[in-house]
Design an enzyme around this catalytic site. Structure first.
Site, PDB file in Angstrom:
ATOM      1  N   LYS A  40      -0.100  16.533  -6.518  1.00  5.30           N
ATOM      2  CA  LYS A  40      -0.316  17.363  -5.332  1.00  5.30           C
ATOM      3  C   LYS A  40       0.177  16.675  -4.059  1.00  5.30           C
ATOM      4  O   LYS A  40       0.456  17.319  -3.064  1.00  5.30           O
ATOM      5  CB  LYS A  40      -1.775  17.784  -5.214  1.00  5.30           C
ATOM      6  N   LEU A  43       4.232  10.923  -5.479  1.00  7.06           N
ATOM      7  CA  LEU A  43       4.332  10.142  -6.705  1.00  7.06           C
ATOM      8  C   LEU A  43       3.957   8.684  -6.413  1.00  7.06           C
ATOM      9  O   LEU A  43       4.237   8.172  -5.333  1.00  7.06           O
ATOM     10  CB  LEU A  43       5.757  10.185  -7.268  1.00  7.06           C
ATOM     11  N   GLY A  44       3.340   8.054  -7.389  1.00  4.14           N
ATOM     12  CA  GLY A  44       2.930   6.668  -7.202  1.00  4.14           C
ATOM     13  C   GLY A  44       1.445   6.560  -6.897  1.00  4.14           C
ATOM     14  O   GLY A  44       0.848   5.505  -7.070  1.00  4.14           O
ATOM     15  N   VAL A  46      -2.377   6.566  -5.189  1.00  5.24           N
ATOM     16  CA  VAL A  46      -3.037   5.676  -4.231  1.00  5.24           C
ATOM     17  C   VAL A  46      -2.501   4.250  -4.370  1.00  5.24           C
ATOM     18  O   VAL A  46      -2.272   3.550  -3.382  1.00  5.24           O
ATOM     19  CB  VAL A  46      -4.561   5.710  -4.471  1.00  5.24           C
ATOM     20  N   CYS A  47      -2.255   3.811  -5.587  1.00  5.55           N
ATOM     21  CA  CYS A  47      -1.803   2.433  -5.831  1.00  5.55           C
ATOM     22  C   CYS A  47      -0.538   2.130  -5.039  1.00  5.55           C
ATOM     23  O   CYS A  47      -0.485   1.196  -4.260  1.00  5.55           O
ATOM     24  CB  CYS A  47      -1.558   2.236  -7.322  1.00  5.55           C
ATOM     25  N   LYS A  56      -0.522  -5.779  -1.071  1.00  6.91           N
ATOM     26  CA  LYS A  56       0.265  -6.950  -1.491  1.00  6.91           C
ATOM     27  C   LYS A  56       1.379  -7.249  -0.496  1.00  6.91           C
ATOM     28  O   LYS A  56       1.777  -8.410  -0.355  1.00  6.91           O
ATOM     29  CB  LYS A  56       0.810  -6.761  -2.911  1.00  6.91           C
ATOM     30  N   ASP A 316      -8.509   5.545 -12.857  1.00  7.91           N
ATOM     31  CA  ASP A 316      -9.761   5.499 -12.103  1.00  7.91           C
ATOM     32  C   ASP A 316     -10.708   6.654 -12.415  1.00  7.91           C
ATOM     33  O   ASP A 316     -11.925   6.503 -12.310  1.00  7.91           O
ATOM     34  CB  ASP A 316      -9.465   5.487 -10.590  1.00  7.91           C
ATOM     35  N   ALA A 324      -5.069  -0.664 -11.398  1.00  4.35           N
ATOM     36  CA  ALA A 324      -3.843  -0.016 -11.858  1.00  4.35           C
ATOM     37  C   ALA A 324      -3.461  -0.519 -13.245  1.00  4.35           C
ATOM     38  O   ALA A 324      -2.984   0.236 -14.085  1.00  4.35           O
ATOM     39  CB  ALA A 324      -2.719  -0.284 -10.869  1.00  4.35           C
ATOM     40  N   HIS A 448       8.237 -30.083 -15.387  1.00  9.46           N
ATOM     41  CA  HIS A 448       7.808 -31.135 -14.465  1.00  9.46           C
ATOM     42  C   HIS A 448       8.806 -31.262 -13.318  1.00  9.46           C
ATOM     43  O   HIS A 448       9.992 -31.401 -13.595  1.00  9.46           O
ATOM     44  CB  HIS A 448       7.706 -32.480 -15.171  1.00  9.46           C
TER      45      HIS A 448
END
Lengths: 484, 484
Positions: A40, A43-44, A46-47, A56, A316, A324, A448
């Protein structure tokens, strides 16, 4: 309106284009299914648009801000620097737009039908989609509900998105709060607190609801407290919020200690960590006999199947940890199950990841959990101060902790705070999933110099074999483990 | 001088205090042995003082320099910046001094006797130590030779440490070369080339001895070539050095193509990657019947034992890959073997690590090696451009490649170039050591968003299951793997 005869027919309808939904859609398309994805908004979900990705971007910028002093030490002389939050917003908008376009392109390449609209179930095999003036009915063989969840603030506060902010509005700020009060003790609160502190805001952190700790393994928690203090973030533990008063310029939070004493903390802005409720109000599932959890989320099994076997739910909206990473896995498992493959979600080794400054990453049992479940455990600590690479990059705060069962030497938990933790935790996750023993972490080569050597030395410390840790410190840690 | 009656008696004498030597010493002390460690110069050896650590300080600073443009985009506005190599030298000196002090403190805490002097074998159980005017004789039960190796330049060049530099002198420069010519195709040449390019030097890279490639897996090699081009580092492939002429201001290298054409490349400085020879000239081992390799290194078995069973040798003096990580492992194994424990070195999964810009990390079989050894393999590529976190941090160059055996689905190799490669490679190393199958890399959770997801998607791409890669690209990669 007569539904039924006019219904469009579809194989699989997925409601919601967040990580759970779009991963389900693409995975199902890979398996030869024909997919309709309904979203609605954008795309994608809330994340991508308001949660993981924006936070991030901020955490990344905060790391760069925290680096400025160190950069100078490296010979990169900066005559002056200032921070423009508005510019970071442009960067955030650019990154999220690119990622959104990427998801759109992938949906197209996988021949996924995208419909913009609001979906609601009409029956166990029918969905209505409202798009502007139009309303269409679709009949489906399988459906996946991936509608997510909505933030619910504590009862004592109203989020006005001006001075009182939630996770969506705080990452939309155009100017820096002079003094940010952060309420909460989840990963979001920690990310907000440390990011804004690095940008230059004063920050006070009020642990949620009388809590004393952040819920990490105790060693990680202690190191975090030490680092927060060093960053000059004041932490209010074991307090409860009594009252919040917001004026034109300030927000004042009155707290009560557990002993009943009142303290008032005043800031320019207040961020509030929220609870979540399932996005199902418009979904029409009351018309179906779909089982819900006590908290009102959709109940699913380890195949992401609801109580109506051809309807799945992921992410969710199914409750539990709102991550996610879990939604993505459930989405793929739902797709594979629909396609007739054997697949399952197992959250035993779901990691906890915090993009705080420094980052925290943790998987498996904490020391406290391990003590409850096993008679005899070993504890190995390795402080990054003893790691050569941490010295090179000037990030010596933090530690790595490994926990094993003494008899079988099976690794039970890996906990990290500090440089490289997020990339390194995959060694721990893959190790736990494949039931590694101490030897399996000790035998391989570790680059190392690298932070990776911290994982080796924490494992070696389980039996006082770490090279870069003094014998007394290792034996003390062994003794503590035994005597407690 | 009469040796024998006057000899001091010791349990274990270790000659050389580099990573191999000091790790052997501390591990042996942990196991209850009494240890004497002899070092003629500084503890930490070439690795800490002139090699690994200084080069990683430079690589770290180079990464920060390369970040400057990106930092601005994040809203951190810098009005001006300049690079002062002298200041980086101070930082390097600080870091190496701290690490050296750390090693000293650890030796002390482990009650290791430190002797500054030059050691040489007098017999199979006797060593003479020369310290200034004094000469003492020690009788030992076990000895560990950890004397390292010395750089040997190609025959056509003399290193003057002015304009013509080796790995020690280049990381000691106080002013930036205007145009650095880099000769070599090992990890050191790549680190030098990309670090100095990031600092602002013009850089030309001349591959060693007519070589066309750097020796990585072909996909990594191609991506590296693309990145070097983007960085404006000119690469001379398939050329041989004919002549070097050095003047007061310049160094001119005349090359000949394989077809015989001559090309002259002029720069302000020339860096030359060198071969190595064992440090044994002063060691008196001609007096013992100790087996040597064809190249003149000390021959050891998988327990780091020489042909004289109570004398061990570890690190560069034993030949093979000249890597601290191998020396460290050999040192520990020698100590454990002396203490009567079961222990062995297995270099099958020794990773290749390059702190170039971006970094490279690789373990197991390359595609080319896998094709030779197996009938049917799978190849999974995932470009970091498709990784959300790489987008956030503005580091989209690079890729992750996973190789598996088709029938067993066992992972054969993991190759990475790009952000997070060094931290992430431990997942690959631990995976290969524990013989993981595709499923073992696909089943676990990967933090979202993170570079780690690139490893997941590269594994998923083995069977065209990656979500963030278009179906055509994955199928093409599958087809290529089959048809070649």
């Amino acid at each position: 309106m007569v539904v039924g005869e006019l219904a469009h027919e579809r194989d699989v309808i997925i409601i919601g284009g967040g990580p759970g939904g779009y991963n389900a859609a693409i995975r199902a398309a890979q398996l030869g299914l024909s997919i309709t994805l309904i979203e609605k908004e954008e795309l994608g979900g809330v994340c991508l648009n308001k949660g993981c990705i924006p936070s991030k971007v901020f955490a990344h910028a905060a790391q760069k801000m925290a680096d400025i002093h160190h950069i100078d030490e490296l010979g990169i002389e900066l005559t002056a620097s200032s921070f423009q939050l508005g510019k970071l917003q442009n960067y955030k908008a650019k990154v999220t737009a690119q990622l959104r376009q990427g998801v759109e392109a992938l949906c197209k390449a996988n021949k996924i039908e995208l419909i913009k609209g609001r979906a609601s179930f009409l029956a166990e095999d029918r969905i209505g989609i409202e798009a502007g003036e139009a309303f269409d009915v679709y009949q489906f063989r399988y459906a996946v509900i991936a509608t997510g969840a909505t933030l619910i603030p504590p009862t004592w506060i109203e989020i006005d998105h001006g001075r009182i902010l939630n996770v969506y509005s705080i990452y939309g700020l155009e100017t820096l709060p002079s003094h940010l009060l952060v309420y909460g003790n989840d990963y979001i609160a920690l990310e907000v607190a440390t990011s804004f502190r690095a940008f230059g805001s004063d920050v006070s952190l009020i642990l949620e609801d009388g809590n004393e700790h952040f819920g990490f393994d105790s060693s990680i928690g202690r190191e975090l407290q030490r680092i927060l203090k060093k960053m000059k973030i004041k932490v209010y533990q074991k307090h409860r919020v009594k009252n919040v008063a917001s004026s034109l310029d300030t927000v004042a939070v009155t707290l009560k200690t557990l002993e009943g004493e009142a303290v008032t903390v005043e800031g320019s802005h207040l961020f509030v960590s929220c609870n979540m409720k399932a996005n199902i109000d418009e979904l029409g599932i009351d018309r179906l006999s779909m089982k819900r959890t006590e908290q009102g989320f959709i109940d699913v099994n380890h195949k992401a199947q609801t109580s109506i076997p051809h309807i799945f739910a992921v992410g969710d909206v199914t409750g539990g940890p709102m991550l996610a990473v879990k939604a993505i896995k459930q989405g793929k498992v739902a797709a594979e199950t629909i396609a007739g493959e054997e697949s399952e979600v197992d959250v035993t080794f779901l990691p906890t990841i915090v993009h705080s400054l420094p980052p925290i990453a943790s998987v498996g049992l904490t020391e406290e959990e391990a003590r409850e479940q096993y008679n005899d455990i070993r504890i190995g600590h390795f402080p990054l101060a003893g790691n050569g690479y941490a010295g090179i990059i000037g990030q010596k705060d933090g530690l790595i902790k490994v926990i094993s069962e003494a008899k079988s030497e099976v690794i039970l938990g890996v906990h990290m705070i500090g440089a490289g933790a997020i990339e390194l935790i995959s060694s721990g996750i893959i190790g736990l999933e494949t039931v590694v023993r101490e030897e399996d972490f000790k035998f391989p080569f570790y680059p190392h110099p690298s932070c990776n050597e911290g994982l080796l030395e924490a494992t070696e410390a389980l039996q006082a074999e770490a090279i870069h840790l003094s014998p007394t410190k290792q034996r003390k840690s062994e003794k503590e483990a035994v005597s407690r």
